[in-house]
Design a protein around this motif. Structure first.
Motif, mmCIF file in Angstrom:
data_model
loop_
_atom_site.group_PDB
_atom_site.id
_atom_site.type_symbol
_atom_site.label_atom_id
_atom_site.label_comp_id
_atom_site.label_asym_id
_atom_site.label_seq_id
_atom_site.Cartn_x
_atom_site.Cartn_y
_atom_site.Cartn_z
ATOM 1 N N ARG A 1 46.298 36.394 44.199
ATOM 2 C CA ARG A 1 45.373 35.254 44.713
ATOM 3 C C ARG A 1 44.584 34.848 43.597
ATOM 4 N NH1 ARG A 1 43.757 37.351 49.709
ATOM 5 N NH2 ARG A 1 42.298 35.638 50.107
ATOM 6 N N HIS B 1 38.792 35.087 43.839
ATOM 7 C CA HIS B 1 38.991 35.996 44.838
ATOM 8 C C HIS B 1 38.686 37.243 44.190
ATOM 9 C CE1 HIS B 1 40.616 38.412 48.097
ATOM 10 N NE2 HIS B 1 41.395 38.860 47.445
ATOM 11 N N SER C 1 35.342 38.170 43.656
ATOM 12 C CA SER C 1 34.338 38.444 44.751
ATOM 13 C C SER C 1 34.320 39.728 45.375
ATOM 14 C CB SER C 1 34.804 37.301 45.844
ATOM 15 O OG SER C 1 35.878 37.586 46.314
#
Length: 317
Positions: free
Chosen positions: A289, A293, A296
């Motif tokens: 990803r 991502h 986060s």
């Protein structure tokens, strides 16, 4: 790409270091109290001829200098917070000041041992009443100072919204403030010296055990040395970019790898200042990803204000 389009991808490295901390105001108050008590003890020692009191005043003078270093560190950190010459901000000035205070504490302990040994070999006359009175006042001042520093409330930083990391509020734990801890240990060492001095002076006055005065000095020096090495060890970890403890590293690794084929192949997590951390993470995945991502996924409570993520596709799949 235009300059205004790049703005959202860039950020500063201030991390709230430009804000005045509660520890700064309290340490300044303690500097003023310690300096005033230093003048009283040295003056009384010279007038009464009490070498014990004069020595205690000189010890307090060294601590006044050390506490002054702590205040200077707070001020210079705020003024240089936006200086881009510091790659990760100025947070380590805090630990550098704590390290310097610990070295001064070791010098203070060595001086106590030398003076105490000298008095065991060649005892000096002590004006007990004046010495006890001033030592008691000194204990009250040091006790109040230690309470002021110990009761410094936890500070909370500002929320940072960086594209390269996640938005969160990071709480600065007082235990991470090596500068404040150094100031506290200096005040505590003074309080300990006053307590031992009072015990020894009372024993000397009422029991004739004058030898207790230098003996207590050696005991106090041993305790101060132990505190100093503890502070040196903690501050050195920050100054040398030591990897964070295994528990914190494992929490970060688990957060990234949880419920996926992603695997962390390289992970560096280190402190860059008062309760704040930076991280570098390399990830290999069957279905990679975006770096955003993975950023986060970093838990907000980990206080990571600067994160760099490198993502690779697993070539075996």
């Amino acid at each position: 790409m235009h300059t205004h389009q790049l703005e959202k991808w860039t950020h500063d490295h201030v991390f709230g270091q430009d804000q005045q901390r509660e520890g700064e105001k309290r340490t300044l108050l303690i500097v003023l109290l310690t300096a005033a008590m230093m003048v009283v003890e040295i003056s009384t020692g010279l007038i009464s001829g009490s070498m014990a009191l004069l020595a205690d005043g000189l010890h307090m003078a060294s601590h006044t200098v050390a506490l002054g270093i702590s205040v200077f560190a707070y001020v210079i950190s705020r003024r240089l917070a936006s200086d881009r010459r510091f790659a990760f901000g100025v947070g380590k000035i805090n630990s550098l000041a704590g390290f310097a205070s610990a070295i001064l504490l070791l010098g203070f302990a060595l001086t106590m041992v030398i003076e105490s040994t000298g008095r065991l070999i060649d005892p000096v006359a002590i004006v007990f009443d004046q010495a006890i009175m001033v030592a008691t006042i000194g204990l009250v001042v040091n006790g109040f100072s230690a309470w002021v520093l110990l009761s410094t409330p936890h500070e909370h930083g500002h929320s940072h919204d960086h594209t390269h990391t996640h938005t969160h509020d990071h709480a600065h734990e007082k235990g991470h403030d090596h500068n404040l801890r150094g100031a506290y240990l200096h005040v505590l060492a003074d309080a300990l010296t006053s307590i031992l001095a009072i015990v020894a002076l009372l024993a000397g006055k009422y029991m004739g055990a004058s030898w207790l005065d230098p003996l207590m000095g050696i005991v106090g020096a041993a305790l101060v040395t132990r505190w100093s090495f503890g502070l040196i060890r903690e501050a050195s970890k920050v100054l040398l970019d030591s990897q964070a403890d295994d528990r914190k590293v494992n929490v970060l690794r688990a957060a990234i790898e949880h419920g996926s084929s992603d695997r962390v192949t390289d992970l560096h997590l280190w402190s860059i200042g008062h309760g704040i951390f930076a991280a570098e993470i390399a990830i290999v995945s069957d279905e990679p990803r975006s770096p955003e991502h993975y950023k986060s996924l970093i838990p907000a409570q980990m206080e990571i204000v600067h994160a760099t993520v490198e993502v690779h596709r697993c070539l075996d799949h």
